[in-house]
Every structure is written in structure tokens, then in C-alpha cells.
Write an enzyme that holds these catalytic residues in place. Structure first.
Site, PDB file in Angstrom:
ATOM      1  N   ARG A  28       0.819  -1.213   0.000  1.00  0.00           N
ATOM      2  CA  ARG A  28       0.000   0.000   0.000  1.00  0.00           C
ATOM      3  C   ARG A  28       0.854   1.265   0.000  1.00  0.00           C
ATOM      4  NH1 ARG A  28      -5.488  -0.424   1.638  1.00  0.00           N
ATOM      5  NH2 ARG A  28      -6.140  -2.566   1.352  1.00  0.00           N
ATOM      6  N   ARG A  32      -3.626   6.275   0.950  1.00  0.00           N
ATOM      7  CA  ARG A  32      -4.240   7.451   1.556  1.00  0.00           C
ATOM      8  C   ARG A  32      -3.336   8.254   2.478  1.00  0.00           C
ATOM      9  NH1 ARG A  32      -9.603   4.640   3.749  1.00  0.00           N
ATOM     10  NH2 ARG A  32      -8.161   2.887   3.762  1.00  0.00           N
ATOM     11  N   ARG A  41      -7.513  12.324  -5.164  1.00  0.00           N
ATOM     12  CA  ARG A  41      -8.800  11.736  -4.761  1.00  0.00           C
ATOM     13  C   ARG A  41      -9.888  12.777  -4.466  1.00  0.00           C
ATOM     14  NH1 ARG A  41     -11.662   9.391  -3.702  1.00  0.00           N
ATOM     15  NH2 ARG A  41     -11.735   7.912  -1.984  1.00  0.00           N
ATOM     16  N   ASP A  77      -6.793  -2.726  -7.329  1.00  0.00           N
ATOM     17  CA  ASP A  77      -7.292  -3.311  -6.081  1.00  0.00           C
ATOM     18  C   ASP A  77      -7.638  -4.780  -6.294  1.00  0.00           C
ATOM     19  OD1 ASP A  77      -8.153  -2.325  -3.250  1.00  0.00           O
ATOM     20  OD2 ASP A  77      -9.667  -3.774  -3.862  1.00  0.00           O
ATOM     21  N   TYR A 154     -14.908 -11.454   0.891  1.00  0.00           N
ATOM     22  CA  TYR A 154     -15.628 -10.226   0.513  1.00  0.00           C
ATOM     23  C   TYR A 154     -16.942 -10.556  -0.187  1.00  0.00           C
ATOM     24  CZ  TYR A 154     -11.731  -7.204   1.825  1.00  0.00           C
ATOM     25  OH  TYR A 154     -10.777  -6.517   2.534  1.00  0.00           O
TER      26      TYR A 154
END
Ligand code: 1CP
Length: 347
Positions: A28, A32, A41, A77, A154
Site C-alpha cells: 500500500r 491514503r 482523490r 485493487d 468479501y
């Protein structure tokens, strides 16, 4: 012609060959916690970003330059494959994934579509081409996908989960439908990863981020055969990193499911992991990402502590034991990479 990345520390370490320095990259690494990422974003949703190859490449290249890491991973992703397989996928404003039509009964497995063609995911291949074209020749590009269990988690839970109640219940109550679904994920993901390799990645990582919630017996019975089926379908010649953190009891089974590099987290030491899996495998890990929330001195000490266990043993890739946390100060991530480069010179 031999490309420069072939002899890079990352590729050599993945093949358990000696390197002049210990390679480092961070799971990652482009997320963010980066102000440059947050700025993009503000105008673009996460899904749009993933589906705009030039922008996705830009986000990753910015992170690679800022951190000075030894490998890039494509910006994408693990959940994107679920869309062409029949799921309604969305990311909420806080980044959390949501599946609009999760599997809640055994007959719903019929609706899961095996990915016959990678055409709906062509934007990922374009991201690969775009990133590879602009990335320094000395750096390898990593492709990736979610492993069958993590995708199933998921697909059944419908989003993030703490206890994985529904997926565990499902696999025990409906073993036949579970098998059918896991096979579809295995075959589809292999096709997807082989296309990524064709499009230009040098190495692939399989993320089984949530398999650690299982017992050894359940992993063996409900997960391992499908991870193995997937890995066996990957065209030989490309190193595979198999990352299934959370439960060191599973390590030998994770190794036996396949992969050249085994990803580990901080729940086991590098030394212990090597004793368990054997020295003909490379190891990737294993700093606790929480250390990146402390300070430069503690980060440097932690790096040294890990590198002392590695000594000069070939086949080590420095990474975190899990994805970088959004609260991480960028200068701490940079301090980590610098410390690995400083202390990881192999003399
Ligand atoms: O460096 C990078 O950021 C590379 C791109 C990348 C990768 C390799 C992203 C971007 N996601 C992933 C893998 C991924 N996605 C994993 C495996 C890694 C891990 O174990 O941490 C998992 C479990 C996901 C699923 C996912 N997608 C989550 C986790 C949710 C949960 O259950 O805890 C989240 C938050 C996303 C969205 C996402 N993916 C990537 C980013 C940068 C984001 C945040 C989107 C945003 O808010 O802008």
C-alpha cells in the site's frame, strides 16, 4: 536483450540469489497516507482512478520516487475482479468496499461467473503498460491479485469483516457449493495474473489477507487446494510472492500451496519463519506497520533488529507485515526505506 530489472536486488532476492543490498518496498505504498494521493482523490473516485491508467500509473510513480523503494506495484485493487464475475462492487467515501449483491445462500453460487476473458479488466493491463513505460528500467513492476479465500470472504460478507462469521458458516454448511465457487475464483484469478504477466509485470503477489482467521485444519481443507490450483496455473518463469498473514501456524501449508517468496507478518520472527519454511524459499516482511506511527529512532532500531536476523542470507525482501496505515506520516515511511538502504548493504 537482458533488461536492467532482471538483475535488480528485488528480482535477485525473489530468486534467492545474493544481492548487494536488501531490497525494500511497502504494501500500500501509494495510498491514503500520501498528500499527493489525497489531492487526486478530491477530484476522482477510487474506482475511477483505478480505471484511468495514466492517472493510476502517475499515483504509483509519485510514491516510488518519493519513497525511493526498490519495486513498484500496479495501482489497482484486489476486488476489481469481482465486477466481471457478477458482483456489484462499490467503494464508500472512506475507501471501504461494499458488495451490493453478496452471496447469502447456496444457490447464489450459480450466479458467480468464471472470468472467461480478461477484456473487462483491460484497464489494468493498460495501467501495467503505462507504468512499465514510465518506470525506471532498474525497477521491477509487481502485479497482484486476491487469493480465492480472501475474494470469497468479501463476496460472502459483502464488505470488510472482523469475525468472518458468514464466510466460515458457508464453507462448513455448503462444502460442494464452496468448492464450486473457490474453483471459479482460482481459475479466473490465474487467467487474470497470466494476463498481467503478458502485459509486462515482472513478479506477482497473491494477497490472501484474511486466511489467517482460519485454523490449520480448515485452511488445509477449504483454502489450500484452491490457492494451489491457482498458483499451478501461473505460467512458469515469473516469481510469485504468496502473502497470507495473521496466523504463523499456517506457514508450512502456505508454502506447500506454492510461491517462491513467502510473505510474513510480525507475529513470527524472520528467523523462526525461515526455520519453518526452509532456506530455499525467499521471505518478505515483516515490520509491524504500527512502528511507522512512532518516530525515526524507533523505526531505525526496528529495521536494524530485523536485518540482524537476516544477516547475509540471500532471499530477503524488506516490507511491512501488512499494508501501510492511512495515519502514517510520509517522512516516517521515507525514514524506513532509508534505514533499510543504509543498514542493508551486504558486505
Ligand atoms: O500501493 C498501493 O496502494 C497499491 C494498490 C493497492 C493494493 C495492492 C490497493 C489500493 N489495494 C491493494 C490490495 C488490497 N485491497 C488488499 C490486500 C492488501 C492488504 O492486506 O492490506 C485488500 C484486503 C484490499 C481490499 C480493500 N480495498 C480495502 C481493505 C478493506 C478491509 O476489509 O479492511 C480497502 C480500504 C480498499 C480500497 C483501496 N485500495 C487501494 C487504496 C489506495 C484504497 C483506498 C481508497 C481510497 O479511499 O482512496
Amino acid at each position: 536483450m537482458k533488461r536492467k530489472w532482471e538483475d535488480s536486488p528485488m528480482m535477485r532476492a525473489a530468486r534467492c540469489q545474493e544481492t548487494k543490498s536488501v531490497p525494500v518496498w511497502l504494501m500500500r505504498q501509494a495510498g491514503r497516507y500520501m498528500p499527493e494521493y489525497q489531492a487526486i482523490r478530491e477530484h476522482v473516485s477510487f474506482m475511477e482512478l483505478c480505471k484511468t491508467p495514466e492517472l493510476a500509473a502517475e499515483v504509483m510513480l509519485t510514491a516510488v520516487q518519493r519513497l525511493n523503494v526498490d519495486a513498484a506495484i500496479i495501482f489497482s485493487d484486489i476486488l476489481l475482479i469481482l465486477e466481471p464475475m457478477g458482483f456489484e462492487l462499490e467503494f464508500e467515501p472512506d475507501g471501504g468496499p461494499k458488495i451490493g449483491n453478496p452471496i447469502r445462500n447456496s444457490s447464489a453460487v450459480k450466479m458467480v461467473r468464471e472470468l472467461e476473458s480478461v477484456e473487462p479488466l483491460e484497464f489494468v493491463m493498460n495501467t501495467i503498460r503505462c507504468t512499465r513505460e514510465r518506470l525506471d528500467d532498474s525497477l521491477p513492476l509487481i502485479g497482484f491479485a486476491g487469493a480465492p479465500f480472501t475474494l470469497a470472504a468479501y463476496a460472502i460478507e459483502g464488505g470488510s469483516s472482523h469475525h468472518f462469521r458468514q464466510v466460515k458458516t458457508f464453507m462448513h454448511i455448503y462444502p460442494n457449493e464452496w468448492q464450486e465457487m473457490m474453483q471459479k475464483f482460482a481459475v479466473s484469478t490465474a487467467r487474470y495474473l497470466n494476463s498481467q504477466i503478458n502485459a509486462g509485470v515482472q513478479i506477482v503477489q497473491l494477497f490472501d489477507s484474511w486466511a489467517g482467521c482460519l485454523s490449520g485444519e480448515d485452511y488445509k481443507k477449504y483454502v489450500k487446494p484452491y490457492s494451489r490450483m491457482l498458483i499451478d496455473l501461473i505460467v512458469p518463469g515469473t516469481p510469485i510472492i504468496h502473502f497470507a498473514p495473521g496466523n504463523p501456524v499456517l506457514l508450512t501449508d502456505i508454502r506447500d500451496a506454492g510461491g517462491h517468496v513467502i510473505g510474513i507478518d510480525w507475529r513470527i520472527t524472520v528467523q523462526q519463519a525461515w526455520e519453518v519454511i526452509g532456506s530455499n524459499y525467499a521471505v518478505q516482511g515483516n515490520l509491524d506497520p504500527a512502528i511507522l506511527l512512532t518516530n525515526r529512532d524507533l523505526i531505525r532500531q526496528s529495521v536494524l533488529h530485523i536485518l540482524r536476523q537476516v544477516e547475509r542470507r540471500p532471499g530477503f525482501i524488506f516490507n511491512l507485515g501488512h499494508g501501510i496505515m492511512p495515519q502514517t506520516p510520509v517522512e516516517n515511511a521515507i525514514a524506513l526505506v532509508n534505514a533499510v538502504h543504509e543498514f542493508g548493504i551486504v558486505r
